[in-house]
Design a protein around this motif. Structure first.
Motif, PDB file in Angstrom:
ATOM      1  N   GLU A  24       0.401  11.643 -10.292  1.00  0.00           N
ATOM      2  CA  GLU A  24      -0.890  12.365 -10.297  1.00  0.00           C
ATOM      3  C   GLU A  24      -2.072  11.408 -10.358  1.00  0.00           C
ATOM      4  O   GLU A  24      -3.003  11.575 -11.127  1.00  0.00           O
ATOM      5  CB  GLU A  24      -0.957  13.360 -11.468  1.00  0.00           C
ATOM      6  N   GLN A  25      -2.009  10.362  -9.523  1.00  0.00           N
ATOM      7  CA  GLN A  25      -3.074   9.369  -9.492  1.00  0.00           C
ATOM      8  C   GLN A  25      -3.993   9.569  -8.284  1.00  0.00           C
ATOM      9  O   GLN A  25      -4.710   8.652  -7.884  1.00  0.00           O
ATOM     10  CB  GLN A  25      -2.475   7.956  -9.442  1.00  0.00           C
ATOM     11  N   LEU A  26      -3.952  10.756  -7.703  1.00  0.00           N
ATOM     12  CA  LEU A  26      -4.836  11.087  -6.595  1.00  0.00           C
ATOM     13  C   LEU A  26      -6.010  11.903  -7.121  1.00  0.00           C
ATOM     14  O   LEU A  26      -5.864  12.668  -8.079  1.00  0.00           O
ATOM     15  CB  LEU A  26      -4.089  11.887  -5.522  1.00  0.00           C
ATOM     16  N   GLN A  66       3.571   4.985   7.762  1.00  0.00           N
ATOM     17  CA  GLN A  66       4.761   4.989   6.901  1.00  0.00           C
ATOM     18  C   GLN A  66       5.315   6.399   6.674  1.00  0.00           C
ATOM     19  O   GLN A  66       6.223   6.579   5.862  1.00  0.00           O
ATOM     20  CB  GLN A  66       4.418   4.361   5.550  1.00  0.00           C
ATOM     21  N   GLY A  67       4.757   7.403   7.370  1.00  0.00           N
ATOM     22  CA  GLY A  67       5.280   8.764   7.263  1.00  0.00           C
ATOM     23  C   GLY A  67       4.940   9.466   5.956  1.00  0.00           C
ATOM     24  O   GLY A  67       5.651  10.390   5.553  1.00  0.00           O
ATOM     25  N   LEU A  68       3.862   9.046   5.280  1.00  0.00           N
ATOM     26  CA  LEU A  68       3.484   9.637   3.994  1.00  0.00           C
ATOM     27  C   LEU A  68       2.286  10.571   4.097  1.00  0.00           C
ATOM     28  O   LEU A  68       1.887  11.190   3.108  1.00  0.00           O
ATOM     29  CB  LEU A  68       3.168   8.526   2.984  1.00  0.00           C
ATOM     30  N   ILE A  69       1.706  10.685   5.283  1.00  0.00           N
ATOM     31  CA  ILE A  69       0.452  11.414   5.412  1.00  0.00           C
ATOM     32  C   ILE A  69       0.621  12.916   5.143  1.00  0.00           C
ATOM     33  O   ILE A  69      -0.283  13.560   4.590  1.00  0.00           O
ATOM     34  CB  ILE A  69      -0.176  11.175   6.819  1.00  0.00           C
ATOM     35  N   GLU A  70       1.750  13.485   5.513  1.00  0.00           N
ATOM     36  CA  GLU A  70       1.939  14.922   5.280  1.00  0.00           C
ATOM     37  C   GLU A  70       1.947  15.245   3.785  1.00  0.00           C
ATOM     38  O   GLU A  70       1.398  16.268   3.365  1.00  0.00           O
ATOM     39  CB  GLU A  70       3.237  15.393   5.936  1.00  0.00           C
ATOM     40  N   GLU A  71       2.565  14.375   2.990  1.00  0.00           N
ATOM     41  CA  GLU A  71       2.574  14.602   1.540  1.00  0.00           C
ATOM     42  C   GLU A  71       1.155  14.545   0.976  1.00  0.00           C
ATOM     43  O   GLU A  71       0.779  15.359   0.120  1.00  0.00           O
ATOM     44  CB  GLU A  71       3.458  13.560   0.849  1.00  0.00           C
ATOM     45  N   LEU A  72       0.361  13.577   1.472  1.00  0.00           N
ATOM     46  CA  LEU A  72      -1.029  13.478   1.013  1.00  0.00           C
ATOM     47  C   LEU A  72      -1.834  14.716   1.423  1.00  0.00           C
ATOM     48  O   LEU A  72      -2.614  15.260   0.633  1.00  0.00           O
ATOM     49  CB  LEU A  72      -1.690  12.226   1.584  1.00  0.00           C
ATOM     50  N   ASP A  73      -1.633  15.168   2.662  1.00  0.00           N
ATOM     51  CA  ASP A  73      -2.365  16.346   3.136  1.00  0.00           C
ATOM     52  C   ASP A  73      -1.998  17.586   2.328  1.00  0.00           C
ATOM     53  O   ASP A  73      -2.866  18.387   1.963  1.00  0.00           O
ATOM     54  CB  ASP A  73      -2.065  16.588   4.621  1.00  0.00           C
ATOM     55  N   GLU A  88       3.034   6.079  -2.904  1.00  0.00           N
ATOM     56  CA  GLU A  88       4.169   6.772  -3.514  1.00  0.00           C
ATOM     57  C   GLU A  88       3.985   6.882  -5.023  1.00  0.00           C
ATOM     58  O   GLU A  88       4.292   7.921  -5.633  1.00  0.00           O
ATOM     59  CB  GLU A  88       5.464   6.025  -3.174  1.00  0.00           C
ATOM     60  N   TYR A  89       3.477   5.805  -5.656  1.00  0.00           N
ATOM     61  CA  TYR A  89       3.228   5.828  -7.106  1.00  0.00           C
ATOM     62  C   TYR A  89       2.183   6.895  -7.437  1.00  0.00           C
ATOM     63  O   TYR A  89       2.339   7.654  -8.394  1.00  0.00           O
ATOM     64  CB  TYR A  89       2.752   4.436  -7.565  1.00  0.00           C
ATOM     65  N   ILE A 110       0.833  -1.203   0.000  1.00  0.00           N
ATOM     66  CA  ILE A 110       0.000   0.000   0.000  1.00  0.00           C
ATOM     67  C   ILE A 110       0.870   1.256   0.000  1.00  0.00           C
ATOM     68  O   ILE A 110       0.574   2.241  -0.694  1.00  0.00           O
ATOM     69  CB  ILE A 110      -0.964  -0.007   1.207  1.00  0.00           C
ATOM     70  N   ALA A 111       1.966   1.228   0.748  1.00  0.00           N
ATOM     71  CA  ALA A 111       2.877   2.373   0.758  1.00  0.00           C
ATOM     72  C   ALA A 111       3.430   2.627  -0.645  1.00  0.00           C
ATOM     73  O   ALA A 111       3.566   3.778  -1.078  1.00  0.00           O
ATOM     74  CB  ALA A 111       4.022   2.129   1.743  1.00  0.00           C
ATOM     75  N   ARG A 112       3.731   1.547  -1.376  1.00  0.00           N
ATOM     76  CA  ARG A 112       4.235   1.695  -2.742  1.00  0.00           C
ATOM     77  C   ARG A 112       3.159   2.306  -3.649  1.00  0.00           C
ATOM     78  O   ARG A 112       3.448   3.146  -4.505  1.00  0.00           O
ATOM     79  CB  ARG A 112       4.681   0.338  -3.287  1.00  0.00           C
ATOM     80  N   LYS A 113       1.891   1.916  -3.425  1.00  0.00           N
ATOM     81  CA  LYS A 113       0.797   2.479  -4.213  1.00  0.00           C
ATOM     82  C   LYS A 113       0.661   3.991  -3.939  1.00  0.00           C
ATOM     83  O   LYS A 113       0.416   4.783  -4.867  1.00  0.00           O
ATOM     84  CB  LYS A 113      -0.522   1.787  -3.865  1.00  0.00           C
TER      85      LYS A 113
END
Length: 685
Positions: free
Chosen positions: A452-454, A498-505, A446-447, A441-444
């Motif tokens: 721009e898949q969000l 995994q420390g990715l939430i800030e990038e998503l926010d 990051e991808y 899921i972490a890889r998904k």
């Protein structure tokens, strides 16, 4: 703190909904009332007033289906201070005037005289505000009195009320201070009998000079007191005019003062020590954290509370209790040695910082302190097998909250209910997440960030009160490399771990602000609600990021509402009060999501200047058939209204709930029944 709402709730008694709406239109135009309820008769009038929190009653006496005599009888029986205004046709005037006065109605208004109605409502509204202000002041006064009494109990001070040199009321601490076993013994003793002869003249002058007409005048004296057994002690006396049961008197507070060993100098115990110790502990925490709130040196924080000490002070006296605490402090410092930073932060509490320790090491240290950190043997007031202290701790890693929040969290764990038999705060075991699934899921994520898949989807927040602004809640979706759509619940947990939430926010914030700019230019009155995670709001650069995005797309801050989850707000109040203040400076609005989960939700409204509260979806499920949920929802909506905060009920799934929500005075609703999340910004019919 937000200002409580200044608009009353109006109860209109009429059988015709259209007539109630006409009257409210007149009053809204005059800005006299915004909220109303209507009932067709006097049946259950008392219950409606109690449950709905009505402030003014307007009875349409000209309505043929309204039995005015029954209404007046029911109102008179209530014996309430809620004013009643009776509207009548001119031909009814003479008949109803006497009855209305005898029932206690505040005014009788002709049906076709809107000016009289406005003047009458304006007068009652002014009286209503005055009563609210007086009630609030009375409540604050009682709270201050209770706080004062609690404080005097903790500090060992005795309180007495004296009139003409005689005691008319004393507390238990005062009696014990002067060596008496009961307050009755003291009440039979003149004040001067408790004061050494050399200070009689000063006390007589004090009794003569006290003026009940100047309640703010206070006198401070150092006096020598004598106990029933003829022993003496030094005390600081604070005297001020007061009242007891309506009679003027003098309130005396005696605070014992310890003398130096040789009896040459009178010295007070170092009262600022707790504040100084707290400051030192905060400084030590700050030394572990950089400007970005990242933890440069991981540590564990412990809060150690001497649980027995209040019992010791009660049974053995304040001075002995303080001596025992000092000895305990020395024992604790010796046990810890060079392993950490120890600071006494309150009368019975210590903060401890230990660097580079893991969960196992923290548990071992807590167990060691529980076993060996003991009060001196002469303080044994309970079973010696029970630890003398309670300990709460947790580990601080990665990004940190404000130091005050870190200390508060350790303190809550210490005084909470989740203790082992050894007194150490238990930590909930972490949920095991499959490492392979987490990695996938972490890889998904990051991808999706790279390619721009969000995607943002929107769910409307619809006003029940006629707000013309188009509010939408923003939700995040993710397409993986195989074009499979993942909802937020499928990946947000992994993003946090995994420390990715800030990038998503950050992606969500910028994209949402860009959408606002596009829609506003197209003439749409759009406002978006965006959620922030705990890691993101702890980052001091988050507000700067929001500012940069607002400037980049020329968007006003008040078109953006930042949502915070209640479960993380509780443990970060110090950090969030500064964040909320900063967000308001750039005109952004602030909301708490999942509101109402805590036992004391009013604490959040007092601590944070909020604009919205979004109630938990659970409250809306089966609402129409659940009276307990209806009562809880009404309480929360009323509480929000008192603080001038708009309420939003989320998770609405059926039409019957809407009637309950409208009656409860809820401002907005959101849910799949109204519209499921969509990629388009249109409310579908």
């Amino acid at each position: 703190m937000p200002t409580p709402s200044q608009q009353p709730t109006l109860l209109i008694i009429t059988s015709e909904t259209s007539e109630a709406e006409r009257l409210m239109a007149v009053l809204r135009e005059a800005r006299l009332a915004e909220r109303s309820l209507s009932i067709p008769s006097a049946e259950h009038l008392d219950k409606v007033i109690a449950e709905r929190g009505c402030d003014l009653i307007l009875c349409c006496g000209y309505d043929r289906d309204v039995e005015v005599d029954t209404i007046l009888t029911a109102y008179k029986r209530l014996k309430t201070d809620i004013p009643l205004i009776l509207l009548a046709d001119p031909e009814q005037w003479e008949t109803l005037a006497g009855k209305a006065r005898r029932a206690g109605a505040r005014d009788l208004v002709r049906r076709a005289d809107p000016e009289h109605l406005r003047l009458s409502l304006g007068r009652e509204l002014a009286d209503w505000k005055a009563r609210r202000a007086a009630g609030a002041l009375d409540t604050r006064l009682r709270q201050c009195e209770q706080n004062t009494l609690r404080l005097t109990e903790i500090t060992g001070a005795g309180v007495a009320f004296v009139q003409d040199g005689l005691h008319i009321e004393v507390d238990d601490t005062y009696a014990r201070l002067f060596g008496h076993t009961s307050t009755d013994e003291v009440l039979a003793t003149p004040l001067l009998d408790l004061i050494a002869p050399e200070h009689h003249a000063a006390i007589r002058d004090l009794l003569k000079a006290s003026d009940p007409a100047t309640p703010n005048s206070a006198t401070l004296l150092d006096v020598t007191c004598q106990r029933a057994g003829a022993s003496r002690f030094q005390a600081r006396l604070l005297a001020s005019p007061s009242e007891f049961e309506g009679e003027p008197c003098l309130r005396l507070i005696f605070q014992p003062i310890e003398t130096a060993a040789k009896g040459e100098t009178v010295v007070e115990r170092d009262s600022p020590r707790g504040a100084a110790g707290l400051t030192a502990l905060i400084a030590e925490i700050e030394s572990h954290i950089d400007e970005q709130r990242l933890v440069t040196r991981p540590f564990a924080i412990f809060f150690i509370r001497v649980a027995k000490i209040l019992d010791v002070m009660r049974d053995m006296g304040l001075s002995i209790g303080l001596e025992l605490l000092d000895e305990f402090s020395e024992t604790l410092a010796t046990l810890i040695g060079e392993r950490g930073f120890l600071s006494r932060v309150s009368e019975d509490g210590f903060g401890l910082i230990v660097d580079g320790i893991d969960e196992v090491g923290a548990q071992a240290l807590a167990a060691e302190l529980n076993a060996q950190a003991r009060l001196p043997a002469r303080a044994a007031v309970q079973d010696a097998t029970v630890p003398d202290c309670q300990i709460g701790y947790f580990l601080v890693r990665d990004r940190a909250s404000a130091p005050e929040d870190i200390i508060n969290a350790a303190h809550r764990l210490c005084i909470g209910h989740r203790y082992t038999s050894g007194g150490t705060a238990e930590h909930e075991k972490p949920v095991n997440h499959d490492a392979d699934d987490e990695t996938v899921i972490a890889r998904k994520i990051e991808y999706a960030l790279r390619n721009e898949q969000l995607k943002l989807v929107y769910q409307p927040i619809i006003s029940l009160m006629g707000d013309n602004q188009e509010n939408y809640s923003v939700l995040l979706r993710l397409f993986d490399e195989d074009e499979n759509l993942l909802e937020a619940k499928d990946f947000i947990g992994t993003a946090i771990r995994q420390g990715l939430i800030e990038e998503l926010d950050k992606w969500t914030i910028r994209s949402a602000i860009q959408i606002i700019a596009q829609q506003r230019r197209a003439g749409q009155n759009l406002s978006l609600f965006i959620s922030l995670s705990e890691d993101t709001f702890k980052n001091p650069n988050t507000v700067l990021w929001i500012c940069d995005c607002l400037r980049e797309f020329d968007v006003r801050g008040n078109w953006l509402t930042i949502q915070l989850q209640e479960e993380v707000v509780i443990g970060n109040l110090a950090s969030l009060s500064k964040l909320v203040e900063t967000l308001h400076k750039i005109k952004c609005r602030v909301a708490i999501n999942h509101f109402g989960a805590t036992e004391r939700p009013e604490m959040l409204l007092q601590a944070l200047a909020l604009d919205f509260v979004l109630l938990r979806p659970l409250l809306a499920q089966g609402l129409a058939d659940d009276s307990a949920k209806q009562q809880r929802l009404l309480q929360l909506a009323t509480l929000a209204r008192e603080f001038n905060v708009k309420s939003v009920v989320t998770g609405v799934e059926d039409a019957r709930a809407l009637t309950v929500l409208w009656t409860a005075g809820v401002d907005y609703v959101q849910g799949n029944f109204l519209q499921r999340p969509s990629t388009t910004l249109q409310v579908q019919a």
